[in-house]
Design a protein around this motif. Structure first.
Motif, PDB file in Angstrom:
ATOM      1  N   ILE A 106      51.115  34.350  45.361  1.00 63.25           N
ATOM      2  CA  ILE A 106      50.301  34.833  46.479  1.00 63.25           C
ATOM      3  C   ILE A 106      51.232  35.419  47.528  1.00 63.25           C
ATOM      4  O   ILE A 106      52.220  34.800  47.906  1.00 63.25           O
ATOM      5  CB  ILE A 106      49.475  33.702  47.116  1.00 63.25           C
ATOM      6  N   VAL A 107      50.900  36.608  47.971  1.00 66.17           N
ATOM      7  CA  VAL A 107      51.679  37.266  49.016  1.00 66.17           C
ATOM      8  C   VAL A 107      50.697  37.801  50.057  1.00 66.17           C
ATOM      9  O   VAL A 107      49.648  38.352  49.701  1.00 66.17           O
ATOM     10  CB  VAL A 107      52.542  38.414  48.466  1.00 66.17           C
ATOM     11  N   ASP A 108      51.043  37.638  51.305  1.00 66.29           N
ATOM     12  CA  ASP A 108      50.195  38.092  52.406  1.00 66.29           C
ATOM     13  C   ASP A 108      51.047  38.930  53.349  1.00 66.29           C
ATOM     14  O   ASP A 108      52.180  38.542  53.655  1.00 66.29           O
ATOM     15  CB  ASP A 108      49.620  36.878  53.148  1.00 66.29           C
ATOM     16  N   TYR A 109      50.507  40.048  53.806  1.00 61.12           N
ATOM     17  CA  TYR A 109      51.240  40.941  54.691  1.00 61.12           C
ATOM     18  C   TYR A 109      50.451  41.249  55.953  1.00 61.12           C
ATOM     19  O   TYR A 109      49.223  41.329  55.925  1.00 61.12           O
ATOM     20  CB  TYR A 109      51.541  42.277  53.993  1.00 61.12           C
ATOM     21  N   ALA A 110      51.170  41.483  57.014  1.00 63.55           N
ATOM     22  CA  ALA A 110      50.544  42.025  58.208  1.00 63.55           C
ATOM     23  C   ALA A 110      50.084  43.454  57.924  1.00 63.55           C
ATOM     24  O   ALA A 110      50.719  44.170  57.139  1.00 63.55           O
ATOM     25  CB  ALA A 110      51.528  42.009  59.370  1.00 63.55           C
ATOM     26  N   ASP A 111      49.004  43.845  58.568  1.00 57.44           N
ATOM     27  CA  ASP A 111      48.483  45.196  58.349  1.00 57.44           C
ATOM     28  C   ASP A 111      49.514  46.265  58.709  1.00 57.44           C
ATOM     29  O   ASP A 111      49.547  47.335  58.098  1.00 57.44           O
ATOM     30  CB  ASP A 111      47.221  45.411  59.186  1.00 57.44           C
ATOM     31  N   SER A 112      50.345  45.965  59.692  1.00 56.97           N
ATOM     32  CA  SER A 112      51.318  46.948  60.171  1.00 56.97           C
ATOM     33  C   SER A 112      52.388  47.282  59.135  1.00 56.97           C
ATOM     34  O   SER A 112      53.056  48.318  59.249  1.00 56.97           O
ATOM     35  CB  SER A 112      51.984  46.445  61.451  1.00 56.97           C
ATOM     36  N   VAL A 113      52.573  46.424  58.138  1.00 51.90           N
ATOM     37  CA  VAL A 113      53.630  46.666  57.141  1.00 51.90           C
ATOM     38  C   VAL A 113      53.079  46.811  55.725  1.00 51.90           C
ATOM     39  O   VAL A 113      53.837  47.146  54.803  1.00 51.90           O
ATOM     40  CB  VAL A 113      54.686  45.542  57.168  1.00 51.90           C
ATOM     41  N   LYS A 114      51.801  46.555  55.553  1.00 54.21           N
ATOM     42  CA  LYS A 114      51.200  46.604  54.213  1.00 54.21           C
ATOM     43  C   LYS A 114      51.383  47.980  53.603  1.00 54.21           C
ATOM     44  O   LYS A 114      51.140  49.003  54.250  1.00 54.21           O
ATOM     45  CB  LYS A 114      49.722  46.241  54.310  1.00 54.21           C
ATOM     46  N   GLY A 115      51.834  48.005  52.367  1.00 57.09           N
ATOM     47  CA  GLY A 115      52.080  49.263  51.675  1.00 57.09           C
ATOM     48  C   GLY A 115      53.479  49.809  51.869  1.00 57.09           C
ATOM     49  O   GLY A 115      53.903  50.712  51.156  1.00 57.09           O
ATOM     50  N   ARG A 116      54.211  49.257  52.837  1.00 58.26           N
ATOM     51  CA  ARG A 116      55.588  49.709  53.092  1.00 58.26           C
ATOM     52  C   ARG A 116      56.611  48.621  52.799  1.00 58.26           C
ATOM     53  O   ARG A 116      57.727  48.909  52.363  1.00 58.26           O
ATOM     54  CB  ARG A 116      55.743  50.145  54.558  1.00 58.26           C
ATOM     55  N   PHE A 117      56.237  47.379  53.046  1.00 60.22           N
ATOM     56  CA  PHE A 117      57.151  46.244  52.858  1.00 60.22           C
ATOM     57  C   PHE A 117      56.709  45.431  51.643  1.00 60.22           C
ATOM     58  O   PHE A 117      55.514  45.303  51.366  1.00 60.22           O
ATOM     59  CB  PHE A 117      57.149  45.333  54.079  1.00 60.22           C
ATOM     60  N   THR A 118      57.686  44.860  50.958  1.00 64.31           N
ATOM     61  CA  THR A 118      57.402  44.005  49.804  1.00 64.31           C
ATOM     62  C   THR A 118      58.253  42.750  49.886  1.00 64.31           C
ATOM     63  O   THR A 118      59.476  42.836  50.069  1.00 64.31           O
ATOM     64  CB  THR A 118      57.703  44.731  48.487  1.00 64.31           C
ATOM     65  N   ILE A 119      57.605  41.604  49.752  1.00 68.21           N
ATOM     66  CA  ILE A 119      58.317  40.326  49.735  1.00 68.21           C
ATOM     67  C   ILE A 119      58.387  39.842  48.291  1.00 68.21           C
ATOM     68  O   ILE A 119      57.400  39.892  47.555  1.00 68.21           O
ATOM     69  CB  ILE A 119      57.594  39.276  50.599  1.00 68.21           C
ATOM     70  N   SER A 120      59.544  39.363  47.915  1.00 71.28           N
ATOM     71  CA  SER A 120      59.722  38.761  46.594  1.00 71.28           C
ATOM     72  C   SER A 120      60.672  37.573  46.728  1.00 71.28           C
ATOM     73  O   SER A 120      61.309  37.398  47.755  1.00 71.28           O
ATOM     74  CB  SER A 120      60.278  39.783  45.596  1.00 71.28           C
ATOM     75  N   ARG A 121      60.729  36.763  45.697  1.00 69.44           N
ATOM     76  CA  ARG A 121      61.613  35.609  45.730  1.00 69.44           C
ATOM     77  C   ARG A 121      62.191  35.355  44.351  1.00 69.44           C
ATOM     78  O   ARG A 121      61.567  35.683  43.327  1.00 69.44           O
ATOM     79  CB  ARG A 121      60.893  34.370  46.240  1.00 69.44           C
ATOM     80  N   ASP A 122      63.373  34.770  44.350  1.00 72.74           N
ATOM     81  CA  ASP A 122      64.037  34.358  43.124  1.00 72.74           C
ATOM     82  C   ASP A 122      64.385  32.889  43.297  1.00 72.74           C
ATOM     83  O   ASP A 122      65.376  32.554  43.969  1.00 72.74           O
ATOM     84  CB  ASP A 122      65.293  35.204  42.890  1.00 72.74           C
ATOM     85  N   ASN A 123      63.575  32.021  42.745  1.00 74.24           N
ATOM     86  CA  ASN A 123      63.783  30.596  42.952  1.00 74.24           C
ATOM     87  C   ASN A 123      65.061  30.093  42.277  1.00 74.24           C
ATOM     88  O   ASN A 123      65.642  29.098  42.708  1.00 74.24           O
ATOM     89  CB  ASN A 123      62.575  29.807  42.449  1.00 74.24           C
ATOM     90  N   ALA A 124      65.507  30.778  41.248  1.00 75.62           N
ATOM     91  CA  ALA A 124      66.758  30.391  40.602  1.00 75.62           C
ATOM     92  C   ALA A 124      67.948  30.640  41.518  1.00 75.62           C
ATOM     93  O   ALA A 124      68.981  29.972  41.402  1.00 75.62           O
ATOM     94  CB  ALA A 124      66.933  31.144  39.293  1.00 75.62           C
TER      95      ALA A 124
END
Length: 121
Positions: A57-75
């Motif tokens: 699940i990822v949630d973004y502020a409207d001001s950055v949606k479509g321009r910013f991407t959050i990802s994670r690498d738990n390893a």
């Protein structure tokens, strides 16, 4: 206890890209929601986005949606913020935060020291 260290900030021209990283210590990283906030001079800390413990699940502020991407690498105990099509109004200190909650409110228990992002016009 979780310690967070952001990196990757800098100066970029409008329209450019940057990728921020947030490295976490501790063996419980994979159980935490990770969030990004930002704070411009004279303004309150602003929600950018959050990602759930498994990235489902990822949630973004409207001001950055479509321009910013959050990802994670738990390893690697690391969360990323890919920022594209940057605008001058994106200029701020960017903070990562960690907690078991999922919220847009800056009430996370753990915070990094922040990294400066400056977008020139």
């Amino acid at each position: 206890q979780v310690q967070l260290v952001e990196s990757g900030g800098g100066l970029v021209q409008a329209g450019g890209s940057l990728r921020l990283s947030c490295a976490a210590s501790g063996r419980t990283f994979s159980t935490y929601t990770m969030a990004w906030f930002r704070q411009a001079p004279g303004k309150e800390r602003e929600f950018v986005g959050w990602i759930s413990w498994n990235g489902g699940i990822v949630d973004y502020a409207d001001s950055v949606k479509g321009r910013f991407t959050i990802s994670r690498d738990n390893a690697k105990n690391t969360v990323y913020l890919q920022m594209n099509s940057l605008k001058p109004e994106d200029t701020a200190v960017y903070y990562c935060a960690a907690d078991t909650i999922m919220t847009r409110v800056p009430k996370y228990n753990y915070w990094g020291q922040g990294t400066q992002v400056t977008v020139s016009s």
